[in-house]
Design a protein around this motif. Structure first.
Motif, short mmCIF file in Angstrom:
data_model
loop_
_atom_site.label_atom_id
_atom_site.label_comp_id
_atom_site.label_asym_id
_atom_site.label_seq_id
_atom_site.Cartn_x
_atom_site.Cartn_y
_atom_site.Cartn_z
N GLU A 449 66.02 -14.63 40.13
CA GLU A 449 65.87 -16.08 40.07
C GLU A 449 65.43 -16.55 38.69
OE1 GLU A 449 66.71 -18.52 42.13
OE2 GLU A 449 67.64 -16.91 43.29
N ASP A 450 64.58 -15.75 38.03
CA ASP A 450 64.11 -16.10 36.70
C ASP A 450 65.26 -16.04 35.69
OD1 ASP A 450 61.57 -16.48 37.68
OD2 ASP A 450 60.92 -14.43 37.23
N LEU A 451 66.11 -15.02 35.84
CA LEU A 451 67.28 -14.89 34.96
C LEU A 451 68.22 -16.09 35.13
CD1 LEU A 451 69.18 -13.38 33.00
CD2 LEU A 451 70.09 -12.15 35.00
N LEU A 452 68.48 -16.45 36.39
CA LEU A 452 69.37 -17.57 36.66
C LEU A 452 68.79 -18.89 36.15
CD1 LEU A 452 70.64 -16.66 40.26
CD2 LEU A 452 71.67 -16.13 38.04
N GLN A 453 67.48 -19.01 36.26
CA GLN A 453 66.82 -20.22 35.77
C GLN A 453 66.95 -20.33 34.25
OE1 GLN A 453 65.65 -22.45 37.97
NE2 GLN A 453 65.35 -23.84 36.24
N GLU A 454 66.85 -19.18 33.57
CA GLU A 454 67.01 -19.15 32.12
C GLU A 454 68.43 -19.59 31.73
OE1 GLU A 454 66.43 -18.56 28.04
OE2 GLU A 454 64.96 -18.70 29.66
N PHE A 455 69.42 -19.09 32.48
CA PHE A 455 70.81 -19.46 32.18
C PHE A 455 71.04 -20.95 32.42
CE2 PHE A 455 75.10 -20.29 33.84
CZ PHE A 455 75.82 -20.04 32.68
N LYS A 456 70.49 -21.49 33.50
CA LYS A 456 70.65 -22.91 33.80
C LYS A 456 70.08 -23.76 32.66
CE LYS A 456 69.85 -24.49 37.97
NZ LYS A 456 69.22 -24.70 39.30
N MET A 457 68.94 -23.35 32.15
CA MET A 457 68.33 -24.07 31.04
C MET A 457 69.22 -24.02 29.79
SD MET A 457 64.69 -23.38 29.15
CE MET A 457 65.37 -21.98 28.25
N GLN A 458 69.81 -22.83 29.54
CA GLN A 458 70.66 -22.66 28.37
C GLN A 458 71.93 -23.51 28.47
OE1 GLN A 458 70.25 -20.99 25.56
NE2 GLN A 458 68.31 -19.96 26.05
N ILE A 459 72.61 -23.47 29.61
CA ILE A 459 73.89 -24.18 29.74
C ILE A 459 73.67 -25.70 29.75
CG2 ILE A 459 74.10 -24.32 32.26
CD1 ILE A 459 76.89 -23.32 29.83
N ASN A 460 72.54 -26.14 30.28
CA ASN A 460 72.26 -27.58 30.33
C ASN A 460 71.83 -28.15 28.99
OD1 ASN A 460 72.59 -28.73 33.14
ND2 ASN A 460 71.41 -26.91 33.61
N SER A 461 71.56 -27.27 28.02
CA SER A 461 71.18 -27.74 26.68
C SER A 461 72.40 -27.96 25.79
CB SER A 461 70.25 -26.72 26.01
OG SER A 461 70.96 -25.51 25.73
N LYS A 462 73.59 -27.63 26.31
CA LYS A 462 74.81 -27.73 25.51
C LYS A 462 75.42 -29.14 25.59
CE LYS A 462 74.30 -23.35 24.81
NZ LYS A 462 73.63 -22.91 23.56
N ASP A 463 76.20 -29.48 24.56
CA ASP A 463 76.89 -30.78 24.52
C ASP A 463 78.16 -30.72 25.36
OD1 ASP A 463 75.11 -32.12 22.95
OD2 ASP A 463 76.13 -31.71 21.07
N ASN A 465 80.14 -32.31 29.15
CA ASN A 465 80.03 -33.36 30.15
C ASN A 465 79.48 -32.79 31.46
OD1 ASN A 465 82.25 -32.45 31.94
ND2 ASN A 465 83.61 -33.11 30.29
N ASP A 466 79.03 -33.65 32.33
CA ASP A 466 78.30 -33.22 33.53
C ASP A 466 79.14 -32.30 34.43
OD1 ASP A 466 76.14 -34.64 32.69
OD2 ASP A 466 76.55 -36.41 33.91
N GLN A 467 80.41 -32.65 34.63
CA GLN A 467 81.24 -31.84 35.52
C GLN A 467 81.48 -30.45 34.94
OE1 GLN A 467 82.20 -32.70 38.71
NE2 GLN A 467 82.67 -30.50 38.69
N THR A 468 81.69 -30.38 33.62
CA THR A 468 81.89 -29.08 32.96
C THR A 468 80.63 -28.22 33.09
OG1 THR A 468 83.44 -30.07 31.39
CG2 THR A 468 82.49 -27.95 30.79
N LYS A 469 79.47 -28.85 32.92
CA LYS A 469 78.21 -28.11 33.07
C LYS A 469 78.08 -27.53 34.48
CE LYS A 469 75.35 -30.42 29.60
NZ LYS A 469 74.18 -31.28 29.35
N ILE A 470 78.44 -28.34 35.48
CA ILE A 470 78.35 -27.88 36.89
C ILE A 470 79.28 -26.69 37.10
CG2 ILE A 470 78.89 -28.51 39.28
CD1 ILE A 470 77.99 -31.39 38.53
N ASN A 471 80.51 -26.79 36.59
CA ASN A 471 81.50 -25.71 36.77
C ASN A 471 81.05 -24.42 36.07
OD1 ASN A 471 83.07 -27.55 38.15
ND2 ASN A 471 84.43 -27.96 36.43
N LEU A 472 80.58 -24.56 34.83
CA LEU A 472 80.18 -23.37 34.07
C LEU A 472 78.87 -22.79 34.60
CD1 LEU A 472 81.09 -24.39 30.40
CD2 LEU A 472 82.35 -22.91 31.98
N GLU A 473 78.00 -23.64 35.09
CA GLU A 473 76.75 -23.15 35.68
C GLU A 473 77.05 -22.29 36.91
OE1 GLU A 473 73.15 -25.15 38.14
OE2 GLU A 473 73.46 -25.98 36.12
#
Length: 590
Positions: A449-463, A465-473
């Protein structure tokens, strides 16, 4: 040889085969007549207007990477009259100090007002109509910056393109720009008349994105006639019934005139069960007849032109209608041509000359070849330039980068907007570095869970759009969950992540080398090192003869050279190096 221009014609299969020759004719001051439906989106003046609109939207939406990609392109427009050397210095300062372009632009008097101009437009773009914003961009209206000095700015676009000097000395370009701009405005008005609300700048940018994605052209039907005695450019379809003393036929190749030619009708998919009623496209007989039409336009002299390799360095296919073959003397012969002309003459042309004629905003930055001031500026920069494996791969990749791409990206350091998948790869890499560091620090495998949380933080810091972030997350979390199950860290070894070599003083001849290694496994007893390079995307189980794997292999050898010639690691011998594909294969295995 004294032949009137109107007695000469250049004929091609399609407009796309005619267009590349026009810059060469213009460079040689050869006047042309060309009845063509121009795509106004390809005109440099319209391209810069579109880039400026994208810049305003990126400012409004605070898209940092998109902004840094657009600034050098916009500032390179001739009408801003910004010295090329200054654009280089801004780029190097942004790269070296890891600063945003906007921060630096405000420090220079030559760029401060331009920066404030676009910022002001970004603030009012939601309130003003599209027509008003376009007026500001083309310089027909002044923009009040609403700052302390109540300063007003008018961009130099209009004065640059529509000055009396341009009309007198460059009449063809003057009218091309005028027609393109007029057609763009007409198209916008037609488009806005179909909208229920007033058209805004964001609507325009979305519309252009859709047009470009679908390959649709916004056409200008006005013929280009540069002189009453101009040579005639035409497709074979439009030249029936005409004759000329001299005719040049372009691109006499199988993939242009013959059976390998691509037909637009074949791109359209037909529902299952209705394939029988679709058009099968042009038949071989029709293609031959069209070629015959081109040949028979010549009264005195006929030139058939082709080339052995295309711009991707791929071998071309000879046109079967000419039955060309290579004889024992390595000469190319066509038995269908007259005996005195059946030996195909071969010529060569400088690829540098071709590159210099391509209409591109980057061209001005290659003037260092003749500008001693720019050469000196570049020379100073090269003294301390450090080459990494990404730069080396870009330099030798003549299809997607080459020396030209290397110069812009690696030497001038002009930013490029990362694709969503590139941002995804960066987020995955950062998450894996966190995983290794966390286990080393805690001496225990972190929770999933900690690893996944780290990834979510990383991907959400990128420029993104919202739908792309959801798909890549979603994609990344599924990938990392499977990777986590197979992740084992040998604690008997020293594991180092994101190992930098910028300060290791590694040289190869006069070249200074650098790079960052994703993971380095050190055996301090045996004095050996193993390189691990993370890869996202398609996974491979063995080394195959593919372009991608060749580049990957080159990277690994580059890293080996870095380690064994560095200050801190040269006592270790590299005994192994491998790629670790983070994406699971079809069976879910890493």
């Amino acid at each position: 040889s004294g032949i009137e221009g109107q007695e000469i014609a250049i004929i091609a299969r399609k407009h796309s085969n005619l267009e590349p020759i026009i810059p060469f004719l213009h460079k040689s001051d050869i006047k042309i007549r060309y009845d063509k439906k121009d795509n106004i989106l390809d005109h440099p003046s319209i391209k810069i207007i579109i880039s400026m609109t994208r810049l305003i939207i990126a400012l409004k939406d605070h898209k940092k990477s998109e902004l840094d990609r657009l600034w050098p392109e916009v500032l390179s427009a001739d009408f801003f009259n910004i010295p090329t050397s200054l654009i280089w210095e801004i780029s190097w300062e942004a790269s070296d100090k890891r600063k945003l372009w906007r921060e630096i632009l405000l420090d220079y008097p030559e760029t401060k007002d331009i920066c404030l101009f676009f910022y002001r437009l970004s603030l009012i773009s939601d309130d003003e109509t599209l027509e008003t914003i376009i007026d500001y961009l083309v310089g027909t209206e002044e923009l009040d910056l609403h700052n302390q000095d109540s300063k007003k700015i008018k961009l130099g676009f209009y004065d640059y393109y529509f000055s009396k000097d341009k009309e007198d000395n460059e009449p063809v370009n003057f009218w091309n720009v005028l027609q393109s701009l007029t057609h763009l405005r007409t198209h916008l008005r037609d488009f806005s008349s179909n909208q229920q609300s007033i058209l805004k700048l964001e609507d325009f940018v979305h519309y252009i994105d859709d047009i470009e994605a679908s390959g649709i052209k916004i056409t200008n039907n006005s013929p280009l006639i540069e002189s009453s005695n101009a040579i005639f450019l035409s497709t074979a379809h439009s030249v029936k019934g005409l004759e000329f003393k001299i005719v040049y036929i372009l691109d006499t190749l199988e993939n242009v005139w013959g059976a390998k030619a691509k037909e637009n009708s074949t791109k359209i998919k037909v529902p299952k069960g209705l394939e029988a009623i679709r058009s099968i496209g042009t038949t071989d007989d029709e293609r031959l007849r069209l070629f015959y039409v081109g040949l028979t336009r010549a009264r005195d002299n006929l030139y058939l032109l082709s080339y052995l390799k295309d711009t991707k360095n791929s071998q071309t296919l000879r046109l079967k209608y000419l039955n060309e073959y290579e004889n024992e003397d390595f000469k190319i012969i066509s038995p269908f041509l007259p005996d005195q002309n059946n030996n195909i003459e071969q010529n060569s042309i400088s690829t540098k000359e071709i590159v210099n004629l391509i209409a591109n905003w980057q061209n001005r930055h290659f003037e260092f070849q003749t500008d001693t001031t720019l050469r000196d500026l570049l020379s100073d920069r090269l003294d301390n330039f450090k080459l990494n494996p990404t730069g080396l791969n870009k330099f030798i990749d003549v299809i997607y980068g080459g020396p030209r791409g290397f110069f812009i990206d690696s030497l001038l350091r002009f930013p490029t907007a990362k694709s969503p998948m590139a941002e995804y790869g960066t987020a995955i890499h950062s998450s894996l570095q966190w995983l290794v560091k966390k286990q080393i620090m805690d001496k225990a495998k972190p929770e999933l869970e900690d690893l996944l949380q780290e990834f979510k933080m990383q991907i959400n810091s990128k420029d993104l759009n919202d739908q792309t972030k959801i798909n890549l997350e979603e994609k990344g979390m599924d990938c990392l969950e499977q990777y986590y199950r197979s992740f084992i860290l040998d604690e008997n070894m020293m594991n180092l992540v994101e190992v930098p070599f910028a300060s290791e003083n590694v040289h190869l001849g006069n070249a200074i080398l650098t790079g960052n290694i994703d993971k380095l496994i050190i055996d301090r007893v045996k004095k050996t090192a193993t390189i691990v390079d993370y890869k996202t995307g398609e996974s491979y189980k063995s080394w195959k003869q593919t372009e991608k794997l060749h580049k990957y292999e080159l990277q690994l050898y580059f890293y080996k050279f870095l380690i064994e010639n560095s200050i801190n690691y040269k006592k270790y011998k590299v005994v192994d190096a491998f790629l670790e594909f983070v994406e699971p294969d079809e069976h879910g295995n890493i």
